[in-house]
Design an enzyme around this catalytic site. Structure first.
Site, short mmCIF file in Angstrom:
data_model
loop_
_atom_site.label_atom_id
_atom_site.label_comp_id
_atom_site.label_asym_id
_atom_site.label_seq_id
_atom_site.Cartn_x
_atom_site.Cartn_y
_atom_site.Cartn_z
N ASP A 1 46.98 28.10 55.54
CA ASP A 1 48.03 27.10 55.52
C ASP A 1 47.65 26.03 56.54
O ASP A 1 46.75 26.22 57.38
CB ASP A 1 49.39 27.73 55.84
CG ASP A 1 50.54 26.97 55.19
OD1 ASP A 1 50.37 25.77 54.88
OD2 ASP A 1 51.61 27.56 54.99
N GLU B 1 67.54 21.41 53.31
CA GLU B 1 66.80 22.67 53.16
C GLU B 1 65.39 22.32 52.73
O GLU B 1 65.17 21.57 51.80
CB GLU B 1 67.48 23.61 52.15
CG GLU B 1 67.67 23.04 50.76
CD GLU B 1 68.23 24.05 49.78
OE1 GLU B 1 68.27 25.26 50.09
OE2 GLU B 1 68.62 23.62 48.67
#
Length: 741
Positions: free
Chosen positions: A269, A481
């Site tokens: 990542d 979110e």
């Protein structure tokens, strides 16, 4: 584990229907071997410095060897992202709500087509920047274990089976079915045991039992690797049981490579390697972090820290042979994509730029959006609305005209957006007066900064008073979110602090209901909201997710009955966070429909329709689960007055103490005209009846298993909401170890 019989049966059927060769299943091993050998020959000619330059996402050109610069970082979560105009499909959680594997592949195939079209155009004009490659870091197959997690809307929900099925077919859609070349390369992320909290992800240690690891967190990844043949796997930011995921011997070497036989490449990542020493504190600095990652199986660094690989090799911390192995993985992927065979070699080189945002793409987008809508409540059949009986309609709420609430995160740029307000205005034209009020800010206490607050209350009351019916558009968007660092969210680094409607949304909801006018609530969000008051007081509720660029048009057509809702919840809607374990607790006990003990507000698998269905004649060919599995058949009838598509759901409950609740194990979609009935056949493989023991080994147990077949999960709350009891049959099972983990 070995492939199950139903997998091969399904593949045979798929090959017959799609007319693809057996090469679709094997990915043409001889061709892959050829690419691997060519990659080895290329790597053998490179200097160490040149090799290292290929291990970061912005790989450099090596002109003397004919290697072009290539940026590995691209995104296609729900359409090609961050690279200009593209079709913006419903967010992944909305696609999951369709419970439609075929649609998942169709959407991914469309994204891949647009990706190729854009790549061909970009190459023509010399654009090799970030987000311009053919390696798409999608899908996200993490399990949405806690509704507070901000990135949950990137996933296919909380269930390992549904996530596996949608994930595998998404991978196949991205990668295509050519026997020699990949259309694009998919990437299963984030490996593994990753679902928040976002604010802690760079230092967090997710502790998980072997049972939960193998029964919940790994199945979707395993399916993507072994069945989907996914080309890449991305490691997660966090640690799992003490090991940083992007440098975990357990995850990347022992499980992914050795047990599952993964042959693609592993990417970190973004900037996750530096977390080893800065956040997790398991290494002393960059050199040790890079050595840990590379030695344990990470081939590509999203970031720049792998520039230290050269020094680490020179100091004996990494063997150059391991660097060569990583590069063979990377160049094999690029060769599978046709990047070393010259223009015109792959069948995808001729896809024109005009394939992007075409009428065909827009039609598919609307289809996906329509199938994702979930009807949560429809008291006294308020919906669909009859436009001939309405003179004025009120459209109220911060999401009524909010483009951001259409798309979610990791999105592209649509050429046209249709909000709910615009969709209703377009649908009704001049026949019905449409009144609008923003109502309130999405999360602040005011709309106008200099006001005293409640500055749209009077307008809300006026709109309600003048309207025959009120459509209230509430919820969230990707500013509330999402991913830590991307959202600008003042609450919880992208996570939700609770499940309540934020800001003053509850207040304007109550104002609308107290007006006495019929109210339809449309929720646009990527996760569950605890709308307990609305469930008690609002007659009709729709969950629209982030429905894509044209979602407002689809929601308007749903309101007025041109579309019959068929979506089902891929997550549990809880009554509040107080009934959940701590966010940082990764044990599955008490989480999701599989382990929760209390009734949900709206259960997993739940979704209403404008028509009704009945099930009859459930029959099973076997009384015991055999090595060949079990064959079921059931008759489904449309007992209503509208054509609709039913989602036949099969759940299995192992009748032993300390076993999960009934779990989803099969899905079938069936479209029926009014009065029409069809017999649906379902094969359940033997492993559908297996569970993991405490050591993570997968086995069946001697005793009984109850198989449920219906349009919902077999829980008390679903039965209460629908008035329907799911049909069931009991089968005998025997003790057998299916595979050892």
């Amino acid at each position: 584990p070995p492939y199950s019989k139903d997998f091969f049966n399904g593949k045979r059927k798929e090959r017959k229907e799609r007319k693809v060769s057996v090469m679709d299943l094997t990915q043409n091993k001889e061709k892959i071997k050829e690419f691997q050998e060519r990659a080895k020959e290329l790597v053998a000619q490179m200097t160490l410095e040149e090799k290292v330059s290929q291990m970061v996402h912005g790989a450099a050109a090596v002109d003397r060897l004919g290697i072009k610069a290539y940026n590995w970082w691209n995104e296609a979560l729900h359409g090609v992202a961050r690279a200009g105009t593209a079709t913006v499909f419903p967010q992944a959680i909305g696609l999951a709500a369709t419970f439609d594997e075929d649609l998942a592949e169709e959407v991914a195939d469309a994204a891949s087509t647009e990706g190729r079209a854009k790549f061909n155009m970009q190459q023509k004009f010399g654009d090799t920047d970030i987000y311009k490659g053919l390696t798409f870091w999608s899908p996200n197959v993490n399990i949405f274990r806690d509704p507070r997690w901000g990135r949950g809307h990137e996933t296919f929900g909380e269930d390992p089976y549904l996530t596996s099925r949608m994930g595998v077919r998404f991978v196949k859609g991205i990668q295509g079915h050519d026997e020699n070349y990949l259309k694009a390369a998919a990437c299963a992320k984030h490996f593994a045991v990753h679902s928040g909290p976002e604010s802690l992800r760079h230092e967090f240690n997710a502790e998980v039992s072997r049972q939960d690891l193998y029964e919940t967190y790994l199945p979707a990844f395993r399916a993507c690797v072994q069945e989907g043949k996914v080309e890449a796997v991305m490691g997660a930011y966090n640690r799992t049981n003490g090991e940083p995921c992007c440098g975990s011997k357990t995850m990347l070497t022992d499980i992914l490579r050795k047990k599952w036989g993964f042959e693609g490449h592993v990417v970190s990542d973004c900037w996750a390697i530096r977390d080893f020493h800065e956040g997790h504190k398991v290494t002393e600095g960059p050199l040790e972090s890079v050595a840990m990652a590379v030695n344990n199986g990470c081939d590509l660094n999203c970031g720049e820290l792998f520039v230290y690989v050269k020094e680490a090799v020179e100091k004996g911390m990494i063997k150059e042979s391991r660097v060569d192995e990583a590069l063979v993985h990377l160049f094999t992927t690029r060769m599978k994509l046709g990047m070393f065979d010259g223009k015109g070699k792959t069948p995808f080189d001729s896809i024109p730029y005009t394939a992007v945002d075409s009428s065909k793409m827009r039609a598919l987008n609307r289809k996906a959006s329509a199938k994702s809508v979930v009807l949560l409540k429809n008291e006294n059949n308020l919906l669909p609305l009859d436009r001939t009986q309405i003179k004025t309609i009120g459209v109220i709420g911060p999401n009524a005209n909010n483009r951001r609430a259409l798309v979610g995160n990791y999105e592209g740029t649509a050429s046209r957006y249709v909000t709910v307000l615009e969709g209703i205005q377009e649908y009704l034209g001049d026949e019905v007066r449409v009144l609008y009020s923003e109502g309130c800010h999405l999360h602040l206490g005011y709309v106008s900064p200099l006001s005293k607050g409640q500055d749209r209350n009077a307008e809300v009351e006026a709109v309600c008073e003048a309207s025959d019916v009120v459509v209230l558009c509430l919820g969230l968007d990707a500013g509330l979110e999402g991913e830590e660092g991307d959202t600008g969210n003042q609450y919880a680094s992208g996570d939700k602090p609770d499940l309540n409607l934020p800001g003053r949304q509850q207040e304007i909801l109550e104002l609308a209901v107290n007006s006495g006018k019929p109210v339809v609530l449309i929720l646009l969000s990527g996760s569950a909201l605890a709308v307990n008051w609305a469930e008690m007081h609002v007659p009709a509720i729709i969950q629209g997710w982030y429905p894509g660029a044209e979602g407002g048009r689809i929601l308007a057509e749903t309101l007025f009955g041109d579309i019959n809702p068929e979506g089902h919840l891929p997550v549990t809607f809880y009554k509040g966070t107080e009934e959940l374990p701590a966010f940082t607790d990764y044990a599955m006990e008490g989480r999701t429909y599989r382990y929760m003990k209390q009734d949900a507000l709206y259960p997993f698998g739940y979704g209403l329709s404008y028509t009704s269905y009945s099930y009859s004649g459930l029959k099973v060919q076997e009384s015991s689960v055999t090595d060949e599995g079990v064959n079921l058949a059931v008759t489904v009838k449309n007992t209503g007055k509208r054509t609709g598509t039913e989602t036949v759901q099969v759940y299995i409950k192992i009748e032993k103490e300390d076993t999960p609740n009934a779990q989803l194990k099969a899905i079938r979609k069936v479209t029926l005209r009014p009065g029409e009935e069809k017999e649906v056949s379902i094969h359940l493989a033997k492993d559908a009846f297996g569970l993991c023991d405490k050591e993570g080994n997968f086995r069946t147990r001697k005793g009984e298993a109850k198989v449920y077949v219906g349009g919902q999960a077999p829980d008390r709350r679903s039965e209460e909401l629908t008035g329907v009891k799911v049909q069931s049959v009991m089968l005998r099972t025997e003790d057998e170890l299916l595979w050892e983990n």
